[in-house]
Design a protein around this motif. Structure first.
Motif, PDB file in Angstrom:
ATOM      1  N   TYR A  29       0.808  -1.222   0.000  1.00 28.74           N
ATOM      2  CA  TYR A  29       0.000   0.000   0.000  1.00 28.74           C
ATOM      3  C   TYR A  29       0.847   1.280   0.000  1.00 28.74           C
ATOM      4  O   TYR A  29       0.760   2.081  -0.923  1.00 28.74           O
ATOM      5  N   ASP A  30       1.655   1.478   1.032  1.00 30.48           N
ATOM      6  CA  ASP A  30       2.304   2.774   1.264  1.00 30.48           C
ATOM      7  C   ASP A  30       3.191   3.266   0.127  1.00 30.48           C
ATOM      8  O   ASP A  30       3.139   4.446  -0.230  1.00 30.48           O
ATOM      9  N   LEU A  31       4.012   2.388  -0.431  1.00 31.40           N
ATOM     10  CA  LEU A  31       4.930   2.847  -1.476  1.00 31.40           C
ATOM     11  C   LEU A  31       4.179   3.280  -2.732  1.00 31.40           C
ATOM     12  O   LEU A  31       4.556   4.264  -3.376  1.00 31.40           O
ATOM     13  N   ASP A  32       3.112   2.575  -3.073  1.00 30.02           N
ATOM     14  CA  ASP A  32       2.278   3.005  -4.206  1.00 30.02           C
ATOM     15  C   ASP A  32       1.648   4.366  -3.939  1.00 30.02           C
ATOM     16  O   ASP A  32       1.590   5.218  -4.820  1.00 30.02           O
ATOM     17  N   GLU A  33       1.163   4.564  -2.712  1.00 33.64           N
ATOM     18  CA  GLU A  33       0.552   5.849  -2.359  1.00 33.64           C
ATOM     19  C   GLU A  33       1.585   6.977  -2.372  1.00 33.64           C
ATOM     20  O   GLU A  33       1.283   8.096  -2.807  1.00 33.64           O
ATOM     21  N   LEU A  34       2.797   6.696  -1.893  1.00 34.85           N
ATOM     22  CA  LEU A  34       3.864   7.702  -1.948  1.00 34.85           C
ATOM     23  C   LEU A  34       4.171   8.079  -3.389  1.00 34.85           C
ATOM     24  O   LEU A  34       4.373   9.256  -3.708  1.00 34.85           O
ATOM     25  N   ASN A  35       4.207   7.084  -4.261  1.00 33.86           N
ATOM     26  CA  ASN A  35       4.499   7.376  -5.662  1.00 33.86           C
ATOM     27  C   ASN A  35       3.386   8.210  -6.293  1.00 33.86           C
ATOM     28  O   ASN A  35       3.662   9.180  -7.017  1.00 33.86           O
ATOM     29  N   LYS A  36       2.142   7.874  -6.016  1.00 29.16           N
ATOM     30  CA  LYS A  36       1.019   8.657  -6.552  1.00 29.16           C
ATOM     31  C   LYS A  36       1.094  10.109  -6.074  1.00 29.16           C
ATOM     32  O   LYS A  36       0.891  11.046  -6.852  1.00 29.16           O
ATOM     33  N   LEU A  37       1.367  10.288  -4.788  1.00 29.97           N
ATOM     34  CA  LEU A  37       1.443  11.640  -4.240  1.00 29.97           C
ATOM     35  C   LEU A  37       2.649  12.394  -4.802  1.00 29.97           C
ATOM     36  O   LEU A  37       2.559  13.586  -5.100  1.00 29.97           O
ATOM     37  N   SER A  38       3.769  11.705  -4.984  1.00 30.38           N
ATOM     38  CA  SER A  38       4.942  12.334  -5.571  1.00 30.38           C
ATOM     39  C   SER A  38       4.649  12.820  -6.985  1.00 30.38           C
ATOM     40  O   SER A  38       5.031  13.932  -7.364  1.00 30.38           O
ATOM     41  N   LEU A  39       3.979  11.989  -7.761  1.00 33.99           N
ATOM     42  CA  LEU A  39       3.608  12.401  -9.121  1.00 33.99           C
ATOM     43  C   LEU A  39       2.682  13.615  -9.102  1.00 33.99           C
ATOM     44  O   LEU A  39       2.828  14.533  -9.910  1.00 33.99           O
ATOM     45  N   LYS A  40       1.757  13.627  -8.163  1.00 30.39           N
ATOM     46  CA  LYS A  40       0.802  14.742  -8.065  1.00 30.39           C
ATOM     47  C   LYS A  40       1.491  16.040  -7.632  1.00 30.39           C
ATOM     48  O   LYS A  40       1.245  17.102  -8.204  1.00 30.39           O
ATOM     49  N   LEU A  41       2.362  15.958  -6.618  1.00 31.54           N
ATOM     50  CA  LEU A  41       2.971  17.156  -6.055  1.00 31.54           C
ATOM     51  C   LEU A  41       4.222  17.615  -6.794  1.00 31.54           C
ATOM     52  O   LEU A  41       4.520  18.807  -6.831  1.00 31.54           O
ATOM     53  N   ARG A  42       4.983  16.644  -7.340  1.00 28.99           N
ATOM     54  CA  ARG A  42       6.284  16.991  -7.917  1.00 28.99           C
ATOM     55  C   ARG A  42       6.419  16.616  -9.380  1.00 28.99           C
ATOM     56  O   ARG A  42       7.446  16.874  -9.993  1.00 28.99           O
ATOM     57  N   ASP A  43       5.402  15.937  -9.916  1.00 26.93           N
ATOM     58  CA  ASP A  43       5.424  15.489 -11.304  1.00 26.93           C
ATOM     59  C   ASP A  43       6.604  14.555 -11.591  1.00 26.93           C
ATOM     60  O   ASP A  43       7.206  14.593 -12.657  1.00 26.93           O
ATOM     61  N   LYS A  44       6.961  13.746 -10.583  1.00 26.76           N
ATOM     62  CA  LYS A  44       8.005  12.742 -10.778  1.00 26.76           C
ATOM     63  C   LYS A  44       7.789  11.589  -9.813  1.00 26.76           C
ATOM     64  O   LYS A  44       7.149  11.745  -8.774  1.00 26.76           O
ATOM     65  N   ASP A  45       8.330  10.429 -10.194  1.00 23.81           N
ATOM     66  CA  ASP A  45       8.202   9.240  -9.360  1.00 23.81           C
ATOM     67  C   ASP A  45       8.949   9.394  -8.044  1.00 23.81           C
ATOM     68  O   ASP A  45       9.938  10.136  -7.949  1.00 23.81           O
ATOM     69  N   PHE A  46       8.470   8.674  -7.041  1.00 23.97           N
ATOM     70  CA  PHE A  46       9.170   8.548  -5.763  1.00 23.97           C
ATOM     71  C   PHE A  46      10.372   7.642  -6.008  1.00 23.97           C
ATOM     72  O   PHE A  46      10.220   6.503  -6.431  1.00 23.97           O
ATOM     73  N   GLU A  47      11.571   8.160  -5.791  1.00 22.88           N
ATOM     74  CA  GLU A  47      12.802   7.430  -6.099  1.00 22.88           C
ATOM     75  C   GLU A  47      13.617   7.214  -4.831  1.00 22.88           C
ATOM     76  O   GLU A  47      14.526   7.970  -4.527  1.00 22.88           O
ATOM     77  N   PHE A  48      13.289   6.164  -4.141  1.00 21.16           N
ATOM     78  CA  PHE A  48      13.963   5.829  -2.887  1.00 21.16           C
ATOM     79  C   PHE A  48      15.216   5.022  -3.190  1.00 21.16           C
ATOM     80  O   PHE A  48      15.165   4.027  -3.902  1.00 21.16           O
TER      81      PHE A  48
END
Length: 112
Positions: A29-48
């Motif tokens: 759940y969490d990592l997918d949600e982080l990626n969705k929010l990253s795309l929304k706020l920063r227009d890029k994937d969450f890159e951990f």
């Protein structure tokens, strides 16, 4: 402390540069949600770049397992009180996940 507006963008930088992220069901759940929010706020994937430790997968490998509060209560008899708010619920989840991680890192065994 909850993150709103610009603090959320700053939080992404902190998470992406962390050595380790510890979650409970982060892979589910969490990592997918982080990626969705990253795309929304920063227009890029969450890159951990660090490691991700999913305590649910460690405690319940290969099976569906239990929710966080149910799993926590199997190993700890006391429950720390948090405010009955959205932020309090988040803090409670972080606390329970942290305590499970500390138990595991100290050599504790999980009996299913």
């Amino acid at each position: 402390m909850p993150y709103y507006e610009q603090k959320r963008i700053h939080a992404f930088g902190r998470l992406e540069s962390a050595d380790e992220i510890v979650t409970y069901n982060g892979n589910g759940y969490d990592l997918d949600e982080l990626n969705k929010l990253s795309l929304k706020l920063r227009d890029k994937d969450f890159e951990f770049l660090g490691i991700h430790t999913d305590m649910k997968e460690i405690i319940w490998p290969g099976i569906r397992g239990s929710n966080l509060s149910g799993t926590y209560s199997l190993y700890f008899s006391s429950v720390k009180k948090f405010p009955d708010t959205y932020e309090g619920s988040n803090r409670s989840d972080v606390y329970m996940t942290l305590m499970l991680w500390r138990y595991w890192k100290s050599g504790g065994k999980f009996n299913k």
